[in-house]
Design a protein around this motif. Structure first.
Motif, short mmCIF file in Angstrom:
data_model
loop_
_atom_site.label_atom_id
_atom_site.label_comp_id
_atom_site.label_asym_id
_atom_site.label_seq_id
_atom_site.Cartn_x
_atom_site.Cartn_y
_atom_site.Cartn_z
N GLU B 101 23.73 41.95 49.49
CA GLU B 101 25.11 42.63 49.37
C GLU B 101 26.35 42.14 49.99
O GLU B 101 26.86 42.42 49.39
N GLU B 104 27.52 38.91 48.37
CA GLU B 104 27.87 39.67 47.40
C GLU B 104 28.92 39.60 47.75
O GLU B 104 30.54 39.51 46.73
N LEU B 105 29.76 39.92 48.96
CA LEU B 105 30.98 40.64 49.23
C LEU B 105 31.53 38.83 49.27
O LEU B 105 33.09 38.57 49.15
N GLY B 106 30.58 38.25 50.24
CA GLY B 106 31.07 37.24 49.86
C GLY B 106 31.46 36.59 48.79
O GLY B 106 32.77 35.19 48.58
N TYR B 108 32.19 37.60 45.52
CA TYR B 108 33.80 38.71 45.09
C TYR B 108 34.37 37.97 45.60
O TYR B 108 35.30 37.91 44.64
N ALA B 109 34.62 38.03 46.63
CA ALA B 109 36.15 37.27 47.33
C ALA B 109 36.76 36.40 46.51
O ALA B 109 37.76 35.49 46.70
N ARG B 148 27.57 33.33 54.25
CA ARG B 148 28.76 34.53 53.27
C ARG B 148 30.47 33.71 53.81
O ARG B 148 31.33 33.66 52.16
#
Lengths: 327, 231
Positions: B101, B104-106, B108-109, B148
Protein backbone atom coordinates in the motif's frame (compact mmCIF):
# COMPACT_ATOMS: atom_id res chain seq x y z
CA UNK A 1 -7.54 -6.57 -2.59
CA UNK A 2 -8.47 -9.88 -1.02
CA UNK A 3 -11.69 -10.71 -2.87
CA UNK A 4 -12.55 -13.63 -0.62
CA UNK A 5 -12.26 -11.48 2.50
CA UNK A 6 -14.32 -8.78 0.84
CA UNK A 7 -17.22 -11.07 0.06
CA UNK A 8 -16.93 -12.78 3.42
CA UNK A 9 -17.31 -9.39 5.07
CA UNK A 10 -20.32 -8.53 2.93
CA UNK A 11 -22.01 -11.80 3.73
CA UNK A 12 -21.42 -11.34 7.42
CA UNK A 13 -22.85 -7.81 7.36
CA UNK A 14 -25.82 -9.03 5.33
CA UNK A 15 -26.48 -11.89 7.75
CA UNK A 16 -26.22 -9.57 10.73
CA UNK A 17 -28.76 -7.16 9.28
CA UNK A 18 -31.11 -9.98 8.25
CA UNK A 19 -31.05 -11.29 11.82
CA UNK A 20 -32.34 -7.93 12.98
CA UNK A 21 -35.58 -8.42 11.11
CA UNK A 22 -36.14 -11.96 12.30
CA UNK A 23 -35.41 -11.47 15.99
CA UNK A 24 -36.16 -7.82 16.64
CA UNK A 25 -39.30 -5.67 16.49
CA UNK A 26 -39.55 -3.69 13.25
CA UNK A 27 -39.10 -0.18 14.74
CA UNK A 28 -36.04 -1.37 16.63
CA UNK A 29 -34.52 -2.96 13.50
CA UNK A 30 -35.17 0.20 11.45
CA UNK A 31 -33.64 2.34 14.17
CA UNK A 32 -30.49 0.18 14.26
CA UNK A 33 -29.99 0.30 10.49
CA UNK A 34 -30.43 4.08 10.29
CA UNK A 35 -28.24 4.60 13.33
CA UNK A 36 -25.55 2.38 11.75
CA UNK A 37 -25.59 4.57 8.63
CA UNK A 38 -25.39 7.63 10.88
CA UNK A 39 -22.40 6.27 12.77
CA UNK A 40 -20.46 4.87 9.80
CA UNK A 41 -19.57 8.41 8.63
CA UNK A 42 -18.31 9.32 12.08
CA UNK A 43 -16.40 6.04 12.23
CA UNK A 44 -14.76 6.84 8.87
CA UNK A 45 -13.74 10.32 10.00
CA UNK A 46 -12.36 9.09 13.30
CA UNK A 47 -10.84 5.78 12.25
CA UNK A 48 -9.55 6.64 8.77
CA UNK A 49 -8.90 10.38 8.72
CA UNK A 50 -8.23 10.99 12.42
CA UNK A 51 -10.97 13.61 12.85
CA UNK A 52 -13.14 13.48 15.93
CA UNK A 53 -16.39 15.30 15.24
CA UNK A 54 -18.88 16.44 17.85
CA UNK A 55 -20.97 17.98 15.12
CA UNK A 56 -22.43 14.97 13.32
CA UNK A 57 -25.99 15.81 14.49
CA UNK A 58 -25.63 19.03 12.46
CA UNK A 59 -25.29 17.06 9.22
CA UNK A 60 -27.99 14.63 10.38
CA UNK A 61 -30.31 17.61 10.82
CA UNK A 62 -29.34 19.05 7.42
CA UNK A 63 -30.36 15.80 5.73
CA UNK A 64 -33.50 15.45 7.85
CA UNK A 65 -34.69 19.02 7.29
CA UNK A 66 -33.77 18.84 3.59
CA UNK A 67 -36.15 15.89 3.23
CA UNK A 68 -38.70 17.38 5.64
CA UNK A 69 -38.99 20.75 3.89
CA UNK A 70 -39.68 19.02 0.59
CA UNK A 71 -42.17 16.56 2.06
CA UNK A 72 -43.98 19.16 4.16
CA UNK A 73 -44.13 22.04 1.70
CA UNK A 74 -43.57 20.82 -1.83
CA UNK A 75 -44.02 17.14 -2.60
CA UNK A 76 -45.02 13.71 -1.43
CA UNK A 77 -42.44 11.34 -2.92
CA UNK A 78 -40.18 10.03 -0.15
CA UNK A 79 -37.45 9.00 -2.61
CA UNK A 80 -37.20 12.59 -3.81
CA UNK A 81 -37.16 13.74 -0.18
CA UNK A 82 -34.19 11.48 0.55
CA UNK A 83 -32.35 12.69 -2.56
CA UNK A 84 -32.92 16.31 -1.47
CA UNK A 85 -31.59 15.43 2.00
CA UNK A 86 -28.44 13.97 0.40
CA UNK A 87 -28.03 17.04 -1.81
CA UNK A 88 -28.39 19.31 1.23
CA UNK A 89 -25.68 17.28 2.98
CA UNK A 90 -23.32 17.69 0.02
CA UNK A 91 -23.97 21.44 -0.23
CA UNK A 92 -23.45 22.12 3.48
CA UNK A 93 -20.35 19.89 3.63
CA UNK A 94 -18.85 21.67 0.63
CA UNK A 95 -19.70 25.05 2.14
CA UNK A 96 -18.11 24.47 5.55
CA UNK A 97 -15.58 21.75 4.63
CA UNK A 98 -12.88 23.99 3.11
CA UNK A 99 -12.80 25.96 6.38
CA UNK A 100 -13.15 23.06 8.81
CA UNK A 101 -10.69 20.52 7.36
CA UNK A 102 -7.80 22.97 7.72
CA UNK A 103 -8.15 22.67 11.48
CA UNK A 104 -6.36 20.19 13.72
CA UNK A 105 -8.43 17.44 15.27
CA UNK A 106 -9.30 19.14 18.59
CA UNK A 107 -10.37 22.40 16.93
CA UNK A 108 -12.18 20.39 14.26
CA UNK A 109 -14.22 18.71 17.00
CA UNK A 110 -15.16 22.04 18.53
CA UNK A 111 -15.99 23.88 15.32
CA UNK A 112 -18.33 21.05 14.33
CA UNK A 113 -19.92 21.19 17.76
CA UNK A 114 -20.46 24.92 17.20
CA UNK A 115 -22.13 24.16 13.85
CA UNK A 116 -24.48 21.69 15.56
CA UNK A 117 -25.45 24.36 18.10
CA UNK A 118 -25.95 26.97 15.35
CA UNK A 119 -28.23 24.64 13.37
CA UNK A 120 -30.14 23.73 16.52
CA UNK A 121 -30.94 27.38 17.26
CA UNK A 122 -31.61 28.14 13.62
CA UNK A 123 -34.22 25.40 13.48
CA UNK A 124 -35.62 26.07 16.94
CA UNK A 125 -35.80 29.89 16.95
CA UNK A 126 -34.56 31.77 13.89
CA UNK A 127 -36.41 29.74 11.26
CA UNK A 128 -39.33 28.85 13.55
CA UNK A 129 -41.81 30.24 11.02
CA UNK A 130 -40.97 27.49 8.57
CA UNK A 131 -39.65 24.78 10.93
CA UNK A 132 -42.48 25.26 13.51
CA UNK A 133 -39.81 25.43 16.22
CA UNK A 134 -39.95 22.77 18.92
CA UNK A 135 -43.26 21.46 17.56
CA UNK A 136 -41.43 20.27 14.47
CA UNK A 137 -42.70 19.39 11.02
CA UNK A 138 -45.19 16.51 10.73
CA UNK A 139 -45.67 15.05 7.30
CA UNK A 140 -46.34 11.33 7.71
CA UNK A 141 -49.79 11.67 6.16
CA UNK A 142 -48.32 13.65 3.23
CA UNK A 143 -46.24 10.68 2.05
CA UNK A 144 -47.53 9.04 -1.09
CA UNK A 145 -46.92 5.44 -2.10
CA UNK A 146 -43.59 5.05 -3.86
CA UNK A 147 -42.86 2.70 -6.76
CA UNK A 148 -40.96 -0.61 -6.36
CA UNK A 149 -40.81 -0.34 -2.55
CA UNK A 150 -43.48 1.69 -0.81
CA UNK A 151 -41.23 3.26 1.81
CA UNK A 152 -44.14 5.08 3.43
CA UNK A 153 -44.94 1.68 4.99
CA UNK A 154 -42.61 0.61 7.85
CA UNK A 155 -42.23 -3.02 6.67
CA UNK A 156 -41.20 -1.98 3.16
CA UNK A 157 -39.11 0.84 4.58
CA UNK A 158 -37.14 -1.85 6.42
CA UNK A 159 -36.21 -3.55 3.13
CA UNK A 160 -35.26 -0.19 1.66
CA UNK A 161 -33.19 0.76 4.75
CA UNK A 162 -31.59 -2.67 4.70
CA UNK A 163 -30.54 -2.28 1.04
CA UNK A 164 -29.31 1.28 1.58
CA UNK A 165 -27.38 0.20 4.68
CA UNK A 166 -25.87 -2.67 2.72
CA UNK A 167 -24.89 -0.36 -0.15
CA UNK A 168 -23.36 2.19 2.23
CA UNK A 169 -21.41 -0.53 3.99
CA UNK A 170 -20.14 -1.94 0.67
CA UNK A 171 -19.22 1.58 -0.47
CA UNK A 172 -17.12 2.17 2.65
CA UNK A 173 -15.56 -1.27 2.26
CA UNK A 174 -14.60 -0.28 -1.29
CA UNK A 175 -13.15 3.02 -0.05
CA UNK A 176 -11.18 1.25 2.68
CA UNK A 177 -9.57 -1.02 0.07
CA UNK A 178 -8.90 1.79 -2.40
CA UNK A 179 -5.97 4.14 -2.85
CA UNK A 180 -8.18 6.91 -1.53
CA UNK A 181 -8.68 4.90 1.69
CA UNK A 182 -4.92 4.44 1.97
CA UNK A 183 -4.47 8.20 1.42
CA UNK A 184 -6.97 8.93 4.20
CA UNK A 185 -5.08 6.65 6.57
CA UNK A 186 -1.78 8.16 5.43
CA UNK A 187 -3.01 11.68 6.13
CA UNK A 188 -3.99 10.53 9.62
CA UNK A 189 -0.58 8.93 10.21
CA UNK A 190 1.63 11.61 8.68
CA UNK A 191 0.18 14.36 6.59
CA UNK A 192 3.54 15.90 5.68
CA UNK A 193 4.89 12.73 4.14
CA UNK A 194 1.81 12.43 1.99
CA UNK A 195 2.56 15.88 0.60
CA UNK A 196 6.12 14.82 -0.20
CA UNK A 197 4.65 12.04 -2.35
CA UNK A 198 2.69 14.60 -4.37
CA UNK A 199 -0.74 14.48 -2.71
CA UNK A 200 -2.77 17.41 -1.48
CA UNK A 201 -3.80 16.38 2.02
CA UNK A 202 -6.36 19.21 2.00
CA UNK A 203 -8.18 17.70 -0.99
CA UNK A 204 -8.10 14.23 0.58
CA UNK A 205 -9.48 15.50 3.89
CA UNK A 206 -12.13 17.58 2.15
CA UNK A 207 -13.33 14.64 0.07
CA UNK A 208 -13.40 12.40 3.15
CA UNK A 209 -15.32 15.09 5.05
CA UNK A 210 -17.91 15.43 2.27
CA UNK A 211 -18.33 11.66 1.94
CA UNK A 212 -18.73 11.13 5.69
CA UNK A 213 -21.16 13.99 6.21
CA UNK A 214 -23.22 13.14 3.14
CA UNK A 215 -23.64 9.67 4.61
CA UNK A 216 -24.78 11.28 7.84
CA UNK A 217 -27.22 13.49 5.91
CA UNK A 218 -28.55 10.37 4.19
CA UNK A 219 -29.24 8.88 7.63
CA UNK A 220 -30.99 12.13 8.59
CA UNK A 221 -33.20 12.03 5.50
CA UNK A 222 -34.04 8.39 6.23
CA UNK A 223 -34.98 9.28 9.81
CA UNK A 224 -37.26 12.00 8.47
CA UNK A 225 -39.02 9.67 6.04
CA UNK A 226 -39.28 6.82 8.52
CA UNK A 227 -40.66 8.90 11.39
CA UNK A 228 -42.60 11.37 9.21
CA UNK A 229 -41.52 14.03 11.65
CA UNK A 230 -38.49 16.25 12.28
CA UNK A 231 -37.83 18.62 15.17
CA UNK A 232 -34.74 20.55 16.34
CA UNK A 233 -34.24 17.81 18.95
CA UNK A 234 -32.40 15.87 16.23
CA UNK A 235 -29.43 18.22 16.61
CA UNK A 236 -29.83 18.95 20.31
CA UNK A 237 -26.52 19.84 22.02
CA UNK A 238 -27.26 17.02 24.48
CA UNK A 239 -26.90 14.45 21.66
CA UNK A 240 -23.73 15.64 19.95
CA UNK A 241 -21.58 12.95 21.53
CA UNK A 242 -23.87 10.05 20.54
CA UNK A 243 -22.18 9.06 17.25
CA UNK A 244 -18.68 9.41 18.73
CA UNK A 245 -19.65 7.30 21.75
CA UNK A 246 -21.22 4.61 19.54
CA UNK A 247 -18.18 4.66 17.22
CA UNK A 248 -15.82 4.09 20.14
CA UNK A 249 -18.22 1.59 21.72
CA UNK A 250 -18.40 -0.46 18.51
CA UNK A 251 -14.69 -0.23 17.70
CA UNK A 252 -13.01 2.63 15.84
CA UNK A 253 -11.86 2.01 12.28
CA UNK A 254 -13.61 -1.32 11.73
CA UNK A 255 -16.61 -1.38 9.40
CA UNK A 256 -18.36 -3.82 11.71
CA UNK A 257 -17.92 -1.40 14.61
CA UNK A 258 -20.81 0.94 13.68
CA UNK A 259 -23.24 -1.98 13.30
CA UNK A 260 -22.19 -3.67 16.55
CA UNK A 261 -22.06 -0.33 18.36
CA UNK A 262 -25.50 0.68 17.10
CA UNK A 263 -27.03 -2.62 18.17
CA UNK A 264 -25.42 -2.37 21.62
CA UNK A 265 -26.29 1.28 22.17
CA UNK A 266 -29.83 1.18 20.82
CA UNK A 267 -30.40 -2.12 22.61
CA UNK A 268 -29.17 -0.79 25.93
CA UNK A 269 -31.25 2.34 25.56
CA UNK A 270 -34.35 0.37 24.66
CA UNK A 271 -33.97 -2.22 27.39
CA UNK A 272 -33.00 0.15 30.17
CA UNK A 273 -35.56 2.84 29.36
CA UNK A 274 -38.32 0.21 29.69
CA UNK A 275 -37.05 -0.88 33.09
CA UNK A 276 -35.54 2.13 34.86
CA UNK A 277 -36.50 5.75 35.32
CA UNK A 278 -33.04 7.33 35.21
CA UNK A 279 -31.81 5.08 32.42
CA UNK A 280 -29.37 7.67 30.98
CA UNK A 281 -27.36 7.49 34.21
CA UNK A 282 -27.10 3.70 33.96
CA UNK A 283 -26.06 3.95 30.29
CA UNK A 284 -23.34 6.41 31.30
CA UNK A 285 -21.93 4.00 33.89
CA UNK A 286 -22.22 1.05 31.50
CA UNK A 287 -20.33 2.95 28.81
CA UNK A 288 -17.55 3.83 31.24
CA UNK A 289 -17.32 0.16 32.22
CA UNK A 290 -17.30 -1.06 28.59
CA UNK A 291 -14.62 1.47 27.60
CA UNK A 292 -12.43 0.48 30.55
CA UNK A 293 -12.96 -3.25 29.97
CA UNK A 294 -11.95 -3.09 26.33
CA UNK A 295 -10.62 0.20 25.02
CA UNK A 296 -10.76 -1.21 21.49
CA UNK A 297 -14.55 -1.26 21.66
CA UNK A 298 -16.84 -4.26 21.42
CA UNK A 299 -15.83 -5.35 17.92
CA UNK A 300 -12.14 -4.58 18.52
CA UNK A 301 -12.24 -6.86 21.57
CA UNK A 302 -14.35 -9.59 19.98
CA UNK A 303 -12.56 -9.76 16.61
CA UNK A 304 -9.31 -11.43 17.78
CA UNK A 305 -11.30 -13.89 19.89
CA UNK A 306 -13.56 -14.78 16.97
CA UNK A 307 -10.56 -15.16 14.66
CA UNK A 308 -8.84 -17.43 17.16
CA UNK A 309 -12.00 -19.54 17.56
CA UNK A 310 -12.43 -19.71 13.77
CA UNK A 311 -8.81 -20.80 13.22
CA UNK A 312 -9.10 -23.39 16.00
CA UNK A 313 -12.31 -24.78 14.50
CA UNK A 314 -10.70 -24.94 11.06
CA UNK A 315 -7.60 -26.69 12.44
CA UNK A 316 -9.83 -29.22 14.24
CA UNK A 317 -11.83 -29.77 11.03
CA UNK A 318 -8.65 -30.26 8.96
CA UNK A 319 -7.28 -32.75 11.51
CA UNK A 320 -10.57 -34.69 11.46
CA UNK A 321 -10.48 -34.76 7.62
CA UNK A 322 -6.92 -36.06 7.60
CA UNK A 323 -7.84 -38.71 10.22
CA UNK A 324 -10.86 -39.76 8.15
CA UNK A 325 -8.97 -40.00 4.88
CA UNK A 326 -6.05 -41.98 6.39
CA UNK A 327 -8.35 -44.65 7.75
CA UNK B 1 23.41 32.93 -11.28
CA UNK B 2 20.38 31.11 -12.70
CA UNK B 3 21.05 28.58 -15.40
CA UNK B 4 18.05 27.20 -17.29
CA UNK B 5 19.71 23.78 -17.47
CA UNK B 6 20.01 23.51 -13.70
CA UNK B 7 17.60 21.17 -11.96
CA UNK B 8 17.72 23.38 -8.91
CA UNK B 9 19.14 26.84 -8.47
CA UNK B 10 19.08 28.39 -5.03
CA UNK B 11 20.26 31.95 -4.67
CA UNK B 12 20.51 34.23 -1.67
CA UNK B 13 18.23 32.02 0.41
CA UNK B 14 17.32 33.17 3.92
CA UNK B 15 15.07 31.06 6.12
CA UNK B 16 13.87 31.72 9.67
CA UNK B 17 11.88 29.80 12.25
CA UNK B 18 9.99 32.70 13.81
CA UNK B 19 12.60 35.10 15.19
CA UNK B 20 15.41 32.60 14.81
CA UNK B 21 17.26 32.80 11.50
CA UNK B 22 18.54 29.44 10.28
CA UNK B 23 19.88 29.97 6.74
CA UNK B 24 21.91 33.01 5.72
CA UNK B 25 22.23 33.92 2.06
CA UNK B 26 22.64 30.34 0.84
CA UNK B 27 23.28 29.78 -2.88
CA UNK B 28 23.74 26.48 -4.64
CA UNK B 29 22.89 24.72 -7.87
CA UNK B 30 22.35 21.15 -9.00
CA UNK B 31 22.87 20.06 -12.59
CA UNK B 32 21.35 16.96 -14.22
CA UNK B 33 23.03 13.72 -13.15
CA UNK B 34 24.93 15.36 -10.32
CA UNK B 35 25.18 13.93 -6.83
CA UNK B 36 25.43 16.91 -4.54
CA UNK B 37 26.21 16.42 -0.88
CA UNK B 38 25.46 18.91 1.87
CA UNK B 39 27.57 18.24 4.91
CA UNK B 40 27.73 19.92 8.26
CA UNK B 41 27.32 19.46 12.00
CA UNK B 42 23.92 19.21 13.71
CA UNK B 43 22.06 22.49 13.47
CA UNK B 44 24.00 23.68 10.43
CA UNK B 45 20.75 24.12 8.47
CA UNK B 46 21.04 21.16 6.10
CA UNK B 47 17.53 19.81 6.68
CA UNK B 48 16.11 23.35 6.56
CA UNK B 49 17.71 23.80 3.15
CA UNK B 50 16.14 20.58 1.81
CA UNK B 51 12.73 21.38 3.31
CA UNK B 52 12.84 24.84 1.74
CA UNK B 53 13.55 23.36 -1.69
CA UNK B 54 10.78 20.79 -1.18
CA UNK B 55 8.30 23.59 -0.47
CA UNK B 56 7.79 22.73 3.14
CA UNK B 57 9.28 25.93 4.54
CA UNK B 58 8.68 29.42 3.27
CA UNK B 59 11.92 31.40 2.90
CA UNK B 60 12.04 34.97 4.18
CA UNK B 61 13.97 35.98 1.05
CA UNK B 62 15.92 34.54 -1.84
CA UNK B 63 15.06 32.48 -4.88
CA UNK B 64 14.62 28.78 -5.63
CA UNK B 65 13.99 27.69 -9.18
CA UNK B 66 13.94 24.54 -11.25
CA UNK B 67 14.92 25.38 -14.81
CA UNK B 68 12.72 28.36 -15.58
CA UNK B 69 10.11 27.47 -12.94
CA UNK B 70 10.08 29.55 -9.79
CA UNK B 71 9.43 27.24 -6.82
CA UNK B 72 8.96 29.95 -4.21
CA UNK B 73 5.35 29.98 -3.04
CA UNK B 74 4.58 26.54 -4.46
CA UNK B 75 3.15 24.00 -2.00
CA UNK B 76 4.98 20.76 -1.29
CA UNK B 77 2.70 18.43 -3.25
CA UNK B 78 2.98 20.55 -6.40
CA UNK B 79 6.78 20.55 -6.16
CA UNK B 80 6.68 16.76 -5.69
CA UNK B 81 4.54 16.62 -8.84
CA UNK B 82 7.32 18.44 -10.72
CA UNK B 83 9.62 15.50 -9.97
CA UNK B 84 11.42 16.90 -6.94
CA UNK B 85 10.98 14.32 -4.19
CA UNK B 86 12.01 14.75 -0.58
CA UNK B 87 12.93 11.74 1.56
CA UNK B 88 12.86 12.84 5.19
CA UNK B 89 15.36 11.63 7.74
CA UNK B 90 13.02 10.26 10.41
CA UNK B 91 12.34 7.03 8.48
CA UNK B 92 8.67 7.23 9.42
CA UNK B 93 6.67 5.33 6.85
CA UNK B 94 2.89 4.97 6.88
CA UNK B 95 3.07 2.39 9.62
CA UNK B 96 -0.53 1.12 9.46
CA UNK B 97 -0.28 0.48 5.72
CA UNK B 98 1.45 -2.52 4.17
CA UNK B 99 4.58 -2.19 2.07
CA UNK B 100 2.41 -2.78 -1.00
CA UNK B 101 0.00 0.00 0.00
CA UNK B 102 2.90 2.36 0.69
CA UNK B 103 4.20 1.69 -2.83
CA UNK B 104 0.69 2.06 -4.26
CA UNK B 105 0.55 5.56 -2.79
CA UNK B 106 3.76 6.37 -4.66
CA UNK B 107 2.43 4.78 -7.84
CA UNK B 108 -0.96 6.44 -7.84
CA UNK B 109 0.53 9.91 -7.40
CA UNK B 110 2.94 9.42 -10.31
CA UNK B 111 0.93 6.96 -12.45
CA UNK B 112 4.03 4.75 -12.48
CA UNK B 113 3.18 1.16 -11.58
CA UNK B 114 6.51 -0.33 -12.62
CA UNK B 115 7.65 -1.77 -9.31
CA UNK B 116 10.43 -3.81 -10.91
CA UNK B 117 12.70 -0.78 -10.72
CA UNK B 118 12.07 -0.69 -6.96
CA UNK B 119 12.54 -4.40 -6.35
CA UNK B 120 15.64 -4.45 -8.57
CA UNK B 121 17.30 -2.01 -6.19
CA UNK B 122 15.77 -3.52 -3.07
CA UNK B 123 14.94 -7.23 -3.66
CA UNK B 124 14.09 -7.65 0.02
CA UNK B 125 10.95 -5.55 -0.38
CA UNK B 126 9.47 -8.33 -2.56
CA UNK B 127 9.18 -10.60 0.47
CA UNK B 128 7.80 -7.84 2.65
CA UNK B 129 4.94 -6.68 0.42
CA UNK B 130 2.14 -7.77 2.76
CA UNK B 131 3.88 -6.73 5.98
CA UNK B 132 2.72 -3.63 7.82
CA UNK B 133 5.38 -0.98 7.29
CA UNK B 134 5.37 -0.22 11.01
CA UNK B 135 7.04 -3.59 11.64
CA UNK B 136 9.98 -3.00 9.27
CA UNK B 137 13.51 -2.42 10.51
CA UNK B 138 15.16 0.97 10.04
CA UNK B 139 17.02 -0.21 6.94
CA UNK B 140 13.91 -1.73 5.39
CA UNK B 141 11.99 1.48 6.02
CA UNK B 142 14.69 3.49 4.31
CA UNK B 143 14.52 1.10 1.34
CA UNK B 144 10.75 1.56 1.22
CA UNK B 145 11.00 5.34 1.39
CA UNK B 146 13.57 5.47 -1.39
CA UNK B 147 11.63 2.91 -3.44
CA UNK B 148 8.43 4.88 -3.09
CA UNK B 149 10.16 8.12 -4.02
CA UNK B 150 11.79 6.84 -7.20
CA UNK B 151 8.46 5.78 -8.71
CA UNK B 152 7.61 8.15 -11.52
CA UNK B 153 11.31 8.70 -12.31
CA UNK B 154 11.77 12.02 -10.50
CA UNK B 155 14.43 14.39 -11.78
CA UNK B 156 15.77 15.14 -8.30
CA UNK B 157 15.83 13.27 -5.02
CA UNK B 158 16.40 15.25 -1.85
CA UNK B 159 17.65 12.68 0.64
CA UNK B 160 17.95 13.67 4.28
CA UNK B 161 20.45 11.71 6.42
CA UNK B 162 19.74 8.36 4.72
CA UNK B 163 22.27 6.30 6.67
CA UNK B 164 21.61 7.60 10.16
CA UNK B 165 21.30 4.70 12.59
CA UNK B 166 21.69 1.98 9.94
CA UNK B 167 23.94 -1.08 10.02
CA UNK B 168 27.20 -0.79 8.00
CA UNK B 169 26.09 -3.47 5.52
CA UNK B 170 22.93 -1.51 4.71
CA UNK B 171 24.93 1.71 4.40
CA UNK B 172 27.14 0.00 1.80
CA UNK B 173 24.07 -1.21 -0.05
CA UNK B 174 22.56 2.28 -0.05
CA UNK B 175 25.83 3.69 -1.38
CA UNK B 176 25.58 1.35 -4.37
CA UNK B 177 21.92 2.24 -4.85
CA UNK B 178 22.69 5.98 -4.85
CA UNK B 179 25.45 5.39 -7.41
CA UNK B 180 22.99 3.55 -9.65
CA UNK B 181 20.24 6.13 -9.14
CA UNK B 182 22.60 8.96 -10.08
CA UNK B 183 22.66 7.53 -13.62
CA UNK B 184 18.96 8.35 -13.93
CA UNK B 185 18.38 11.37 -11.70
CA UNK B 186 20.17 14.05 -9.73
CA UNK B 187 20.53 13.68 -5.99
CA UNK B 188 21.04 16.07 -3.13
CA UNK B 189 22.13 14.12 -0.08
CA UNK B 190 22.38 15.61 3.37
CA UNK B 191 24.74 13.43 5.34
CA UNK B 192 27.19 13.45 8.23
CA UNK B 193 28.92 10.29 7.06
CA UNK B 194 31.74 12.02 5.19
CA UNK B 195 33.45 8.91 3.73
CA UNK B 196 30.13 7.86 2.19
CA UNK B 197 29.32 11.19 0.56
CA UNK B 198 32.86 11.70 -0.62
CA UNK B 199 32.67 8.32 -2.35
CA UNK B 200 29.61 9.21 -4.41
CA UNK B 201 29.34 13.02 -4.65
CA UNK B 202 30.35 15.19 -7.62
CA UNK B 203 29.96 18.32 -5.57
CA UNK B 204 29.97 19.03 -1.85
CA UNK B 205 28.60 22.03 -0.01
CA UNK B 206 29.85 22.45 3.55
CA UNK B 207 27.42 24.24 5.82
CA UNK B 208 28.15 25.77 9.18
CA UNK B 209 25.69 27.77 11.28
CA UNK B 210 23.41 28.35 8.33
CA UNK B 211 26.06 29.55 5.89
CA UNK B 212 27.86 27.79 3.05
CA UNK B 213 31.49 27.77 4.17
CA UNK B 214 32.95 25.91 1.22
CA UNK B 215 32.18 24.23 -2.08
CA UNK B 216 34.18 21.29 -3.41
CA UNK B 217 33.62 20.63 -7.07
CA UNK B 218 36.38 18.40 -8.39
CA UNK B 219 36.77 14.74 -7.55
CA UNK B 220 40.34 15.25 -6.32
CA UNK B 221 39.30 17.70 -3.63
CA UNK B 222 36.23 15.78 -2.46
CA UNK B 223 37.80 14.03 0.49
CA UNK B 224 36.64 13.78 4.13
CA UNK B 225 39.60 15.77 5.43
CA UNK B 226 38.89 18.57 2.94
CA UNK B 227 35.23 18.68 4.05
CA UNK B 228 36.22 18.74 7.72
CA UNK B 229 38.31 21.85 7.17
CA UNK B 230 35.10 23.82 6.70
CA UNK B 231 33.06 22.34 9.55
Amino acid sequence: MNVLRWWWGLLLAFALLALLRVFLPLPFANEIIIFSIYVIGCNFLLGRVGFISFGQPAYLAVGAYGAAFYLYYFGTNAYVGILIGIAAGIIVSLAVGPLFVRLRSDYFALVNLALAVIIYYLMQKVLADITHGDNGLWFLTNLSSTPVLDISRPDQFFIFAFLVGFAVWAFYKYIDDSIFGACCLATKINEDKLRFLGYSSFNIRLLAFVIANTTTALAGAMYAVYLGFVSPEITSPARVADPVVVTILGGVGSLYGPIVGSIAYTGMKDLLSKTFGNWELIIGFLLVFIMLAGEKGIWGTLEPLLKKAFLRARATGDAADRGGSSR
Amino acid sequence: MTNNDDIITVSGLNVSYGESKVLFDVSMNVRPGQVVACVGRNGAGKTTLLKSIAGFLKPTSGAISSGTTNLIGMVAYVIAGLGIKYIPQDKKVFSDLTVRENLELGSYATKDYNWDQVTDYFPKLKQLMDHKAGYLSGGERQMLMIGRAILGSPKLLLVDEPTEGLAPSIVMHLKDVFRELSKKMALVIVEQNLPLVCAIANKVYALKEGRIMGELTDRESIRPEMCEKYL
